[in-house]
Design a protein around this motif. Structure first.
Motif, PDB file in Angstrom:
ATOM      1  N   ASP A 152       0.820  -1.213   0.000  1.00 31.09           N
ATOM      2  CA  ASP A 152       0.000   0.000   0.000  1.00 31.09           C
ATOM      3  C   ASP A 152       0.856   1.266   0.000  1.00 31.09           C
ATOM      4  O   ASP A 152       0.360   2.355   0.282  1.00 31.09           O
ATOM      5  CB  ASP A 152      -0.988   0.003   1.171  1.00 31.09           C
ATOM      6  CG  ASP A 152      -0.326  -0.120   2.519  1.00 31.09           C
ATOM      7  OD1 ASP A 152       0.901  -0.332   2.558  1.00 31.09           O
ATOM      8  OD2 ASP A 152      -1.025  -0.001   3.530  1.00 31.09           O
ATOM      9  N   THR A 193      -3.358   6.821   1.255  1.00 27.83           N
ATOM     10  CA  THR A 193      -4.151   5.718   1.819  1.00 27.83           C
ATOM     11  C   THR A 193      -5.599   5.757   1.356  1.00 27.83           C
ATOM     12  O   THR A 193      -6.261   4.719   1.338  1.00 27.83           O
ATOM     13  CB  THR A 193      -4.087   5.730   3.357  1.00 27.83           C
ATOM     14  OG1 THR A 193      -4.523   7.011   3.847  1.00 27.83           O
ATOM     15  CG2 THR A 193      -2.681   5.451   3.850  1.00 27.83           C
ATOM     16  N   THR A 197       2.452  -0.265   5.218  1.00 31.22           N
ATOM     17  CA  THR A 197       2.414   0.956   6.033  1.00 31.22           C
ATOM     18  C   THR A 197       2.257   0.659   7.521  1.00 31.22           C
ATOM     19  O   THR A 197       2.526   1.526   8.347  1.00 31.22           O
ATOM     20  CB  THR A 197       1.262   1.868   5.572  1.00 31.22           C
ATOM     21  OG1 THR A 197       0.032   1.130   5.579  1.00 31.22           O
ATOM     22  CG2 THR A 197       1.519   2.391   4.168  1.00 31.22           C
ATOM     23  N   THR A 215      -5.377   3.581  -1.659  1.00 34.15           N
ATOM     24  CA  THR A 215      -5.090   2.170  -1.395  1.00 34.15           C
ATOM     25  C   THR A 215      -6.217   1.483  -0.636  1.00 34.15           C
ATOM     26  O   THR A 215      -6.511   0.308  -0.885  1.00 34.15           O
ATOM     27  CB  THR A 215      -3.775   2.020  -0.618  1.00 34.15           C
ATOM     28  OG1 THR A 215      -3.865   2.754   0.607  1.00 34.15           O
ATOM     29  CG2 THR A 215      -2.613   2.546  -1.430  1.00 34.15           C
ATOM     30  N   GLU A 216      -6.860   2.185   0.275  1.00 34.53           N
ATOM     31  CA  GLU A 216      -7.977   1.583   1.007  1.00 34.53           C
ATOM     32  C   GLU A 216      -9.128   1.257   0.061  1.00 34.53           C
ATOM     33  O   GLU A 216      -9.772   0.211   0.180  1.00 34.53           O
ATOM     34  CB  GLU A 216      -8.442   2.527   2.113  1.00 34.53           C
ATOM     35  CG  GLU A 216      -7.475   2.602   3.293  1.00 34.53           C
ATOM     36  CD  GLU A 216      -7.827   3.715   4.262  1.00 34.53           C
ATOM     37  OE1 GLU A 216      -8.824   4.443   4.017  1.00 34.53           O
ATOM     38  OE2 GLU A 216      -7.091   3.887   5.260  1.00 34.53           O
ATOM     39  N   HIS A 262      -0.196  11.158   4.988  1.00 32.76           N
ATOM     40  CA  HIS A 262      -0.287   9.844   4.344  1.00 32.76           C
ATOM     41  C   HIS A 262      -1.681   9.561   3.801  1.00 32.76           C
ATOM     42  O   HIS A 262      -1.850   8.685   2.951  1.00 32.76           O
ATOM     43  CB  HIS A 262       0.116   8.753   5.335  1.00 32.76           C
ATOM     44  CG  HIS A 262       1.524   8.879   5.805  1.00 32.76           C
ATOM     45  ND1 HIS A 262       1.996   8.262   6.940  1.00 32.76           N
ATOM     46  CD2 HIS A 262       2.588   9.574   5.305  1.00 32.76           C
ATOM     47  CE1 HIS A 262       3.272   8.555   7.119  1.00 32.76           C
ATOM     48  NE2 HIS A 262       3.653   9.351   6.139  1.00 32.76           N
ATOM     49  N   SER A 263      -2.676  10.306   4.284  1.00 32.15           N
ATOM     50  CA  SER A 263      -4.045  10.057   3.830  1.00 32.15           C
ATOM     51  C   SER A 263      -4.210  10.329   2.344  1.00 32.15           C
ATOM     52  O   SER A 263      -5.115   9.778   1.700  1.00 32.15           O
ATOM     53  CB  SER A 263      -5.037  10.917   4.618  1.00 32.15           C
ATOM     54  OG  SER A 263      -4.847  12.302   4.329  1.00 32.15           O
TER      55      SER A 263
END
Length: 809
Positions: free
Chosen positions: A95, A239, A268, A242-243, A235-236
Motif C-alpha cells: 500500500d 491511503t 504501512t 489504497t484503502e 499519508h491520507s
C-alpha cells in the motif's frame, strides 16, 4: 561484482522425521528448477507455512491477477483439503510504492484542480481548463512521443502523428527488420491518449465528459507542476487510494471464490519493523547508507561472505531493464551506490513523497524489503512455500532471498524459503497483460461478459498447468465451456437420482455396468491422485474426472448407489478445486454444485408446466388425442396460485405458464391436429422458457423431461445449430436464386426468334431461314462454321417454338 552467471549452491532438502508419513507430493520448485519432494518444516509433518506476494493496490485487479491468485488458491486448497496439511497462508498488501505515490498524488492534484475551477460539470468547459489541457498535451507529447515536432498542436496533431508514427498505426515495428513489441504497444497507448485529449479540445462537450477524455493527459502535467508541494506527512493522500482498491480487490477475490488469507499484512503498518530489519542487515555488513539517506543492499559484500545472489534467475542478474523497473520511477538517479546492481532497502523521500522517520533520513521502505520483513515477522526464519507471478522471480524474489538470508544468517548458508512457486502469465494475442500497455480486462469487466463466470475462469486455469502461461484463445474458451457443460449434465442427472433416492434403499441388483463404472471410478481416483502428486498437475486431474463422466454417459442400467457414489466423489473433488463457492466438504452426501437449481420464484410454475407438457406430448404422439382429457389436464396440472408466488420475480413464469395452459385449452376446443399440440410444446421449450433462462430437455417416455437452467454449453450448442440452419437456409436460397436466374436467362434467350438470332453486325448475308452465309467482310462462311451455326439455329428454333406455345396457352 562478477558479470558471469555463478554456479548456484545445492538446495538443502528438508528432512523427513522418523515415523512421519507424508503423501508422495512433488512440487516444481523455482529454486531448483525441478520437481522436489514436498517435506514441510513442521516436525510432525502436518503444518505448512505459505507466504504469497499480494497486490499493489492502486487500480482494479485485472485478469492477469485472476490467473495468479486463482491458480495459487487452487494449489492452496489442494494442499489443505486433498493432502490434509494445516496451511498457514500469509498475504501482504503493498500500500505504498512508486506507482501508488504517483497515482495517489496525481489524483489528489487533479481533484484539487477541479475544485478550483468555476462552473458546473454539466456546463461548458472553462477557458482556464482548456488552456491547462493544451499545455498538458504539449508536455505529454514531449515526454512520450519524442519524434513529433515541438510545433505540434491539437489542430495539426492528427496529420503530424499519422505521418511521423505511420509504422505504429500500421502495426509495424519502428526499427526495420524487427517485430513490434512492448515499445510499439506503449507508443500506441500514448498516441491514443493524446488523440482523446485532442478530440475533447476540438469538440463542444460538457466539462464532466471533457475530464474523462483528458484525465491521462492532465494527471502527469499537474504532477510535474505541483507534485513536489505535497505534504510528506499527510499519508491520507495515498491511503485513500489504497484503502479503496484493497477493498475492491478482496471483493473481486470473493467473486471468484479465492479464499481470504489466514494473515493479511500491510507495508504501512510495518514501517518500524522494516527499519529494525534494515539496521540488522547493515550491522551484518551487507547494506550501507548513502549521503542522501537511502540504504542499499551490498551484493558484492554478500557474495564475498559466501552467500549467493540471484538464485532464481542468475542469468538475469545484470539485466539493466529489470533492475531499473524494480527500483521504480521515483528512485534517486543521482544516488552514489557502490555497485549499479545494488538495490534499495530504504528510499529517502524527495519533496512530495510520503515519509516515515528512520536513522538515515525520512523515507519509505524499498519494494523488496517489505515482503522479507512481513514474512519473517509472521512465519519466522524458515518458510515452506513462497509464491507469486512468474515476473517476480527476478529481481523481487531474488532480492527477498538475499536480504532475508543476510538478516537470518549466522553463518555462510541459510535457506529462508524451501519451495518457490511461480504461476505463469495470462496473455492475449501473445502479449502479457499490463496496466502500462492498457491491454488488460478487469476481473469485474470479465465477469460481466457472457463467456466468463467465476467457475468458467477457474475451469480455464485448471485445464492448464499452473506454472505455464495461459493464452486466451477461442479454443481455450470452447474447451472450458465443454468441460463445464459436461459436468453440468452429469450433476443434473445425478442430482435427480439423489432427490428421488431413499437413503438405505436399493434400486436394483448391481450388474456388469455397475462393475464397469465402479472400476472407472477407481481408475479416476488413481489417475487424479497421481496427477496431483505430480506438482499439482490439474490438467491430468480434470481429464480423469472428464473420462469418468464419459464412462457414466455410456453406461446403461447402473444402480442408484453406483451413480451416487460416483457423483459424491466428483462433487468432493470439484469442491476442493474451488469450483463451487457454496460447496461443503463436511457434507459427505452432497451431490453436484450450485447453479443447477431453478430460481425459487420459478419452481412452483415451471416444474408443473413441464409435467403438463410431458403428458400432452405423450398423448399427441400416441396417435389418438383425447381432447377432453387434455383440457382437464390444462385446468388442473398447474396451480393458479402457487404458494411461492409472493413477489414480482415469479410474474414472468406465471405468465408463460398461463399462456401455455390457455393455448392448450384453445387447441383442445378446436380439436387441433396432434402436430399443432407438439409445435406448442416445442414453442414452450425453445422460446418462452428459454428466454427466461430455463431449458426443458426431453427424454424418452416414461422418463419425464429434465428441467434445467440454460448454461453456456446449451447456448453455444443452440448458436451452432442456428448457424448451421442459417448456413443451410442461405445455401438453399442461393441455389434457388441461381436456378431462378438460369430460368430467367433461358426464358430471355427463348424469346429470341431463330429467324432473327444471327441478324447481327457479325454477318452480312443470310439464307431464307436466317442462317448466315457471309461474314461482315462479305466472305463466305466456312462449311464447318456453318454446320455449327445450323445446330445452334435448330436448338434456338426448338426452345423459341416451345416459348411461343407456352405464352399463347
Amino acid at each position: 561484482m562478477a558479470s558471469t552467471v555463478r554456479e548456484q549452491p545445492p538446495w538443502i532438502p528438508p528432512q523427513v522425521r522418523p515415523n512421519v508419513q507424508l503423501p508422495p507430493l512433488k512440487i516444481y520448485n523455482s529454486l531448483t528448477r525441478r520437481k522436489d519432494d514436498f517435506v514441510p518444516i513442521d516436525p510432525a509433518g502436518k503444518a505448512a507455512t505459505w507466504y504469497t506476494c499480494g497486490p499493489t493496490v492502486y487500480d482494479d485487479a485485472h485478469m492477469g491477477h485472476a490467473r495468479n491468485y486463482m491458480s495459487t488458491d487452487i494449489l492452496r486448497r489442494i494442499l489443505k483439503d486433498y493432502f490434509g496439511f494445516q496451511v498457514k497462508y500469509v498475504m501482504n498488501i503493498t500500500d505504498i510504492d512508486d506507482k501508488i505515490i504517483l497515482r495517489g498524488r496525481q489524483h489528489y492534484l487533479l481533484e484539487q484542480f477541479k475544485q478550483e475551477q468555476d462552473g458546473s460539470l454539466d456546463g461548458p468547459v472553462p477557458e482556464t481548463v482548456i488552456t491547462t489541457t493544451k499545455a498538458a498535451v504539449a508536455h505529454y507529447i514531449k515526454k512520450n512521443l519524442p519524434l513529433l515536432s515541438e510545433t505540434t498542436t491539437p489542430e495539426n496533431y492528427a496529420t503530424e502523428s499519422e505521418k511521423t508514427y505511420k509504422k505504429i498505426y500500421e502495426g509495424k515495428a519502428l526499427e526495420e527488420g524487427t517485430l513490434p513489441g512492448d515499445k510499439e504497444a506503449k507508443l500506441k497507448v500514448h498516441l491514443k491518449t493524446v488523440s482523446l485529449a485532442v478530440e475533447a479540445l476540438q469538440s463542444h462537450t460538457k466539462l464532466s465528459e471533457f475530464y474523462i477524455k483528458t484525465e491521462d493527459i492532465l494527471l502527469p502535467y499537474l504532477d510535474s507542476l505541483y507534485g513536489s508541494s505535497i505534504d510528506s506527512n499527510d499519508h491520507s493522500i495515498f491511503t485513500r487510494l489504497t484503502e479503496k482498491f484493497e477493498k475492491r480487490f478482496f471483493e473481486d477475490m470473493e467473486a471468484v471464490n479465492v479464499l481470504y488469507p489466514d494473515v493479511l499484512t500491510r507495508v504501512t503498518e510495518y514501517v518500524p519493523q522494516v527499519v529494525a530489519f534494515i539496521e540488522k542487515v547493515i550491522a551484518s555488513g551487507f547494506a550501507y547508507a548513502t549521503p542522501d539517506g537511502s540504504v542499499y543492499f551490498d551484493i558484492d559484500a554478500f557474495e564475498k561472505a559466501g552467500h549467493d545472489y540471484a538464485r532464481l534467475e542468475p542469468w538475469n542478474r545484470n539485466d539493466k531493464g529489470l533492475l531499473a523497473d524494480a527500483e521504480g520511477s521515483l528512485s534517486n538517479k543521482t544516488t552514489t551506490k557502490r555497485n549499479e546492481s545494488d538495490f534499495a532497502l530504504w528510499k529517502a523521500s524527495k519533496p512530495g513523497e510520503p515519509s516515515w522517520p528512520s536513522p538515515w533520513a525520512p523515507g519509505r521502505p524499498g519494494w523488496h524489503i517489505e515482503c522479507s520483513v512481513m514474512a519473517s515477522d509472521v512465519l519466522g526464519k524458515a518458510i515452506d512455500i513462497h509464491s507469486g507471478g512468474a515476473d517476480l522471480r527476478f529481481p523481487h524474489h531474488d532480492n527477498e532471498l538475499a536480504q532475508s538470508e543476510a538478516y537470518w544468517s549466522e553463518g555462510p548458508r541459510v535457506q529462508w524459503v524451501n519451495y518457490f512457486i511461480h504461476t505463469g502469465h495470462l496473455s492475449i494475442q501473445g502479449m502479457k497483460m499490463s496496466k502500462s500497455l492498457k491491454n488488460f480486462t478487469t476481473i469485474r469487466a470479465a465477469l460481466s461478459q457472457p463467456q466468463w463466470s467465476a467457475r468458467a475462469l477457474r475451469v480455464c486455469f485448471l485445464l492448464g498447468a499452473w506454472e505455464s502461461g495461459v493464452e486466451v484463445t477461442e479454443d481455450l474458451l470452447k474447451g472450458t465451456t465443454a468441460w463445464e457443460g459436461k459436468l453440468n449434465n452429469f450433476f443434473l442427472k445425478s442430482k435427480e437420482i439423489a432427490n428421488n433416492h431413499t437413503a438405505g434403499s436399493v434400486s436394483g441388483t448391481k450388474g456388469e455396468q455397475d462393475t464397469q463404472l465402479l472400476a472407472a471410478l477407481e481408475k479416476a481416483k488413481s489417475d487424479l491422485h497421481a496427477g496431483l502428486c505430480d506438482s499439482f498437475n490439474t490438467p491430468v486431474a480434470m481429464r480423469a474426472i472428464s473420462d469418468l463422466v464419459s464412462e457414466f454417459n455410456v453406461s446403461k442400467g447402473v444402480s442408484d448407489e453406483t451413480v451416487l457414489e460416483t457423483a459424491r466423489w466428483i462433487t468432493r473433488m470439484v469442491t476442493i478445486f474451488g469450483l463451487d463457492a457454496k460447496g461443503d466438504l463436511n457434507d459427505a452426501n452432497r451431490v453436484g454444485w450450485s447453479g443447477l437449481d431453478l430460481p425459487a420464484s420459478a419452481q412452483a410454475y415451471v416444474y408443473p408446466v413441464s409435467r403438463l407438457r410431458d403428458q400432452i406430448r405423450q398423448m399427441a404422439r400416441s396417435g389418438t388425442v383425447d381432447y377432453t382429457a387434455i383440457s382437464q389436464l390444462a385446468d388442473t396440472s398447474v396451480p393458479t396460485s402457487p404458494p411461492t408466488s409472493t413477489d414480482s420475480a415469479s410474474n414472468p413464469y406465471e405468465k408463460v405458464t398461463e399462456r401455455f395452459r390457455s393455448d392448450v385449452k384453445g387447441l383442445s376446443t378446436e380439436k387441433a391436429a396432434a402436430k399443432d399440440l407438439l409445435d406448442l410444446c416445442d414453442q414452450l421449450r425453445d422460446t418462452h422458457l428459454w428466454n427466461l433462462g430455463i431449458y426443458i430437455e426431453d427424454r424418452d417416455a416414461p422418463i419425464p423431461a429434465l428441467v434445467r437452467p440454460v448454461d453456456r454449453s446449451l447456448q453455444e450448442a443452440r448458436a451452432e445449430k442456428d448457424m448451421a440452419a442459417s448456413a443451410k437456409l442461405e445455401a438453399k436460397q442461393k441455389r434457388e436464386a441461381e436456378e431462378a436466374e438460369k430460368r430467367r436467362l433461358l426464358n430471355e434467350k427463348a424469346k429470341i426468334s431463330h429467324l432473327e438470332m444471327f441478324k447481327t453486325p457479325e454477318y452480312s448475308a443470310w439464307d431464307e431461314n436466317g442462317v448466315p452465309t457471309k461474314d461482315k467482310d462479305g466472305e463466305e462462311v466456312a462449311k464447318n462454321k456453318r454446320k455449327k451455326l445450323v445446330k445452334e439455329w435448330e436448338r434456338q428454333k426448338k426452345i423459341h417454338e416451345e416459348w411461343l406455345k407456352s405464352n399463347s396457352a
